[in-house]
Design a protein around this motif. Structure first.
Motif, PDB file in Angstrom:
ATOM      1  N   ASP A 365      58.286  43.854  51.240  1.00  0.00           N
ATOM      2  CA  ASP A 365      59.127  44.758  52.010  1.00  0.00           C
ATOM      3  C   ASP A 365      60.517  44.787  51.401  1.00  0.00           C
ATOM      4  O   ASP A 365      61.105  43.736  51.144  1.00  0.00           O
ATOM      5  N   ARG A 410      49.757  46.166  53.234  1.00  0.00           N
ATOM      6  CA  ARG A 410      50.775  47.105  52.804  1.00  0.00           C
ATOM      7  C   ARG A 410      51.717  47.345  53.962  1.00  0.00           C
ATOM      8  O   ARG A 410      51.295  47.650  55.061  1.00  0.00           O
ATOM      9  N   GLY A 411      52.995  47.220  53.697  1.00  0.00           N
ATOM     10  CA  GLY A 411      53.992  47.537  54.706  1.00  0.00           C
ATOM     11  C   GLY A 411      54.008  46.535  55.845  1.00  0.00           C
ATOM     12  O   GLY A 411      53.212  45.608  55.908  1.00  0.00           O
ATOM     13  N   ASP A 412      54.960  46.725  56.740  1.00  0.00           N
ATOM     14  CA  ASP A 412      55.096  45.840  57.886  1.00  0.00           C
ATOM     15  C   ASP A 412      54.992  46.704  59.124  1.00  0.00           C
ATOM     16  O   ASP A 412      55.797  47.602  59.339  1.00  0.00           O
ATOM     17  N   GLU A 413      53.992  46.420  59.938  1.00  0.00           N
ATOM     18  CA  GLU A 413      53.769  47.298  61.080  1.00  0.00           C
ATOM     19  C   GLU A 413      54.870  47.178  62.135  1.00  0.00           C
ATOM     20  O   GLU A 413      54.953  47.982  63.033  1.00  0.00           O
ATOM     21  N   SER A 425      51.237  51.321  57.615  1.00  0.00           N
ATOM     22  CA  SER A 425      50.997  49.965  57.116  1.00  0.00           C
ATOM     23  C   SER A 425      49.534  49.606  57.333  1.00  0.00           C
ATOM     24  O   SER A 425      48.877  50.186  58.197  1.00  0.00           O
ATOM     25  N   ASP A 470      55.119  55.461  51.630  1.00  0.00           N
ATOM     26  CA  ASP A 470      54.035  55.618  52.589  1.00  0.00           C
ATOM     27  C   ASP A 470      53.040  56.695  52.175  1.00  0.00           C
ATOM     28  O   ASP A 470      52.048  56.909  52.839  1.00  0.00           O
TER      29      ASP A 470
END
Ligand code: ZN
Length: 833
Positions: A365, A410-413, A425, A470
């Motif tokens: 991130d 993937r990503g941070d919710e 995410s 995204d």
């Protein structure tokens, strides 16, 4: 900045056009300069020293194949520059890039390697260029604006010694607007990333030194600038970088490192003027000064590049180059924050432990400038890296393959999302692959599924993607046939998120966080049912799935039944027929409650059976024990020791290779793991096994020597013992590694055995030592890669964590770890050998 009513697609498009236009404009207007000489680091980990002397302080390290700028020569040393690091590297450890000099110029620079290509530049006589490549007798060179051009090989003379410094290089082709040299007395003008800056106090040249307004340039770079009137010191921050410049001093610092100046900064009409190179390069920019046009061109990476990144889940790979094909040299753990040095192809170059490594942008991130510099009560800064990695000692050299959880995360919710935006995410959760579409406010997307059930689309009105991170396609699942593709796209204020599955997978669609989280979960899918026959007559049925399986087993009427909750049939067949004990395996899916019933009808020779669920739940194996198999006795045969199971134990490090050291500097990994190894040997020898150690005292053993010893001894299994360590003091727990990637056929043939050995070791460690389960993972450690037999590497606990370091130092913990390792090994032998 994104506007909510502007699509990111348009933004990128406009942005690239803009960059292109800029590049063209700059080049045709400005005759510019040759880039400095560069070279490639040839040693594996090379020390950068403060002065040209082998005893000088080590101020940093640079990895093999890194390209550095060669800015000077000093005896047998090159003066080099890399990012903000400046110092000296021994000449034998750098391969300078080939340079060529134009003879009888001006000659044409072309867009391709041949006379039929467009002329893109006029290359002046005697000018020296660094060669990027060679093709059909033409050299590819780099024009001052960074674009490549080609020059015929017969128009240049190759140069062997690097020629340093900058020189006038190319002029625009004759069709371009000729440049107008400014009168010599004019003040220099400054162009920053293509924009001409206006100053209240103009840049000037004094005693041959160019001084430029510091605050105006720093602020244009997006830095914050503070002035302390009492100490007469400028402090500027951009991302994680901090510049401290006392007026009148020739020793400003950048991230705590002194950046020597020839002349000090001075104050003119209440404005700070500082030397050009310092101002332009302190935050990682590049400066070109053209004497003739008196134009200073500063190029600095856009602020889109985060100042730092944070590891939010699992362990992630740190690689030598920005590609998943590049060698993995280390692993970063959850919670680690790393300073970003550069970005390339969606990879970040980060600084970690004094080394510069690459990490994929989708597994970390980004931290904004504000969050990266926060705290202040945590460790002083990221730049106080340990100086100097020993040049000679081989490290564990992990080049790991992340487990599927890491690949697909993937990503941070939980990241904050502003109104009107959406962030995507994914992660592997306990109930399947979880895709979270997080919006800044409660959303009611339209959800549609294709008739065949393979494609599901969410449509969000008045919502745009938070960023192009995204947007791209990405995949979830593991194994060749188990992938689902997720893509997101914004057009005209509407965002579509599309999930394409190879089969009509079972999924759930739920809403969380008061309507701000749309959650799409693909249930675990069975991807394979395999059978493995062992030499001892036992057979194993292996079930593999895309995410964790829960299993309840029972036995009746001669049949073994496995109830797998929250698992769909996926691409598995309805039934399998195997020879021998394994017999028939049939699968029934209950789509109502997302569960599977797997029935095994084994052959008549079945003695006992045992279900083994891998630590991460991705694999469930049923071990079928043959009545006619006599358990292999560990005791010696009368005819010698050949039939004995041979165990190779490998306590890591040793001798001059201390391994990791506790933060208190009192405990060495090499000592802890030797003690555990010797205790494990004693237990296993008492049980009658033949045990060989790669070392049984404090001596240095090379990395490749270890598996070579095991191969030579024809060991049946190999277990390496280590303590984990990271920069952060937080991480703790036990991890066990194996290595059997699909890409390596020899190793993959042992995938089951290798992962089982790791699994049994991990389980025994968890049970005996009670540390946090950090799971079983794949890692390309040399010892695991080069051993011919099933092998595993146990990271017992973190020596970098104060609590675990204390434990590791105790005889009690060492004994428990040794018992666990011996137990895991014995269980493996009983099942497999
Ligand atoms: Zn180690």
């Amino acid at each position: 900045m994104f506007q909510p009513n502007q699509t990111s697609f348009h933004y990128i498009y406009k942005f690239s056009l803009c960059v292109l236009a800029l590049a063209l404009m700059l080049f045709s207007l400005l005759p510019a300069e040759v880039g400095a000489a560069t070279g490639t680091v040839t040693g594996s980990v090379v020390n950068v020293r403060s002065s040209p002397d082998g005893n000088a302080n080590i101020i940093g390290t640079i990895l093999k194949d890194t390209e550095v700028e060669i800015s000077g020569l000093a005896g047998s040393w090159y003066q080099v520059k890399y990012a903000s690091l400046q110092g000296y590297i021994a000449r034998e450890l750098i391969a300078p890039r080939q340079q060529v000099q134009i003879k009888d110029g001006p000659v044409n620079g072309r867009s391709g390697p041949g006379t039929s290509y467009d002329i893109v530049a006029s290359l002046g006589d005697k000018i020296i260029f660094t060669v990027l490549g060679e093709q059909n007798g033409w050299y590819q060179i780099q024009l001052p604006d960074g674009t490549p051009a080609y020059v015929a090989g017969w128009l240049v003379t190759p140069i062997n010694e690097p020629v340093l410094g900058t020189q006038p290089a190319a002029t625009a082709p004759s069709t371009a607007v000729p440049s107008q040299p400014a009168p010599a007395a004019a003040n220099p003008s400054v162009i920053l990333n293509g924009t001409r800056l206006q100053f209240e106090v103009e840049p000037r040249i004094e005693n041959g030194r160019t001084l430029v307004p510091l605050r105006a340039i720093f602020e244009a770079l997006g830095a914050s600038v503070d002035w302390d009137g009492t100490t007469r010191t400028v402090t500027a921050r951009r991302g994680a970088a901090t510049v401290v410049l006392p007026i009148g001093s020739t020793s400003p610092t950048v991230n705590g490192k002194v950046w020597p100046l020839d002349v000090p900064a001075k104050i003119v009409s209440d404005r700070t003027l500082a030397p050009l190179r310092f101002v332009g390069e302190a935050f990682g920019g590049k400066v070109d000064w053209n004497e003739q046009t008196r134009v200073i061109n500063i190029a600095c990476a856009a602020s889109e590049v985060p100042a730092a990144v944070l590891v939010t889940g699992g362990s992630i790979n740190l690689r030598e180059a920005p590609s998943t094909d590049a060698t993995i040299i280390d692993v970063a753990q959850v919670g680690e924050k790393m300073t970003v040095l550069a970005e390339k192809n969606s990879w970040y170059q980060v600084s970690r432990g004094g080394r510069n490594v690459w990490v994929a942008s989708w597994v970390v991130d980004p931290l904004t400038d504000a969050t990266a510099g926060d705290g202040g009560n945590s460790s002083p800064n990221n730049s106080s890296e340990p100086a100097g990695t020993p040049e000679k000692i081989e490290t564990e050299n992990p080049e790991p393959i992340p487990d599927s959880a890491d690949i697909n995360r993937r990503g941070d919710e939980n990241a904050a999302v502003a109104k009107g935006f959406i962030a995507i995410s994914t992660r592997l959760a306990s109930d399947g692959y979880r895709l979270v579409m997080k919006t800044g406010e409660a959303a009611e997307p339209k959800i549609t599924a294709s008739r065949d059930g393979k494609t599901v689309t969410y449509t969000f009105k008045n919502t745009v993607l938070r960023s192009n991170r995204d947007e791209a396609y990405f995949y979830i699942g593991s194994g060749k046939n188990a992938k689902a593709a997720i893509s997101a796209q914004t057009m005209d204020d509407t965002t579509w998120v599309t999930i394409e599955m190879p089969l009509a997978y079972q999924y759930t669609s739920t809403v969380e966080a008061d309507g701000c989280k749309q959650v799409f979960t693909i249930c675990s899918q069975l991807t394979a049912v395999e059978e493995i026959s062992l030499k001892n007559g036992n057979q194993i049925i292996v079930l593999r799935a895309t995410s964790a399986m829960e299993c309840q087993e029972s036995f009746s009427d001669g049949k073994i039944t496995l109830n797998l909750n929250k698992t769909g049939q996926g691409i598995a067949e309805d039934s399998y027929l195997f020879s021998g004990l394994a017999g028939r395996v049939s699968i029934n899916e209950n789509s109502e409650n997302h569960s599977l019933q797997v029935k095994i009808t084994p052959g008549s020779n079945l003695d006992t059976w045992q279900v083994n669920r891998s630590v991460n739940g991705l694999k469930i194996s049923v071990i079928l024990v043959n009545k006619e198999v006599v358990e292999k006795e560990p005791t010696n045969n009368e005819d010698g020791s050949d039939s004995k199971v041979t165990i190779m134990l490998d306590p890591g490090h040793g001798g001059r290779d201390t391994g990791s050291i506790s933060k208190s500097r009192t405990l060495y990994e090499k000592d802890v793991v030797l003690s555990i190894g010797l205790k494990a040997r004693d237990i296993l020898e008492k049980a009658g096994y033949k045990v060989i150690m790669t070392r049984d005292d404090d001596t240095y053993v090379g990395l490749s020597e270890r598996p070579a010893m095991a191969n030579k001894a024809k060991a049946d299994l190999f277990v390496s013992i280590h303590c984990d360590s990271v920069e952060s003091t937080e991480p703790h727990g036990t991890t066990t590694f194996y290595y059997a990637p699909e890409s390596n056929q020899t190793l993959y043939a042992q995938e089951y055995q290798r992962s089982l050995l790791a699994d049994l070791l991990q389980k025994a460690m968890l049970a005996k030592c009670g540390r946090t389960d950090r799971s079983v993972r794949q890692n390309n450690y040399a010892v695991l890669r080069e051993s011919n037999m099933p092998s595993a590497l146990v990271e017992t606990a973190f020596i970098s964590n104060a609590e675990e370091a204390q434990l590791l130092a105790t005889t009690d913990f060492q004994t428990k770890a040794a018992q666990a390792i011996a137990e895991g090994i014995q269980k493996y032998i009983k099942l497999m050998l």
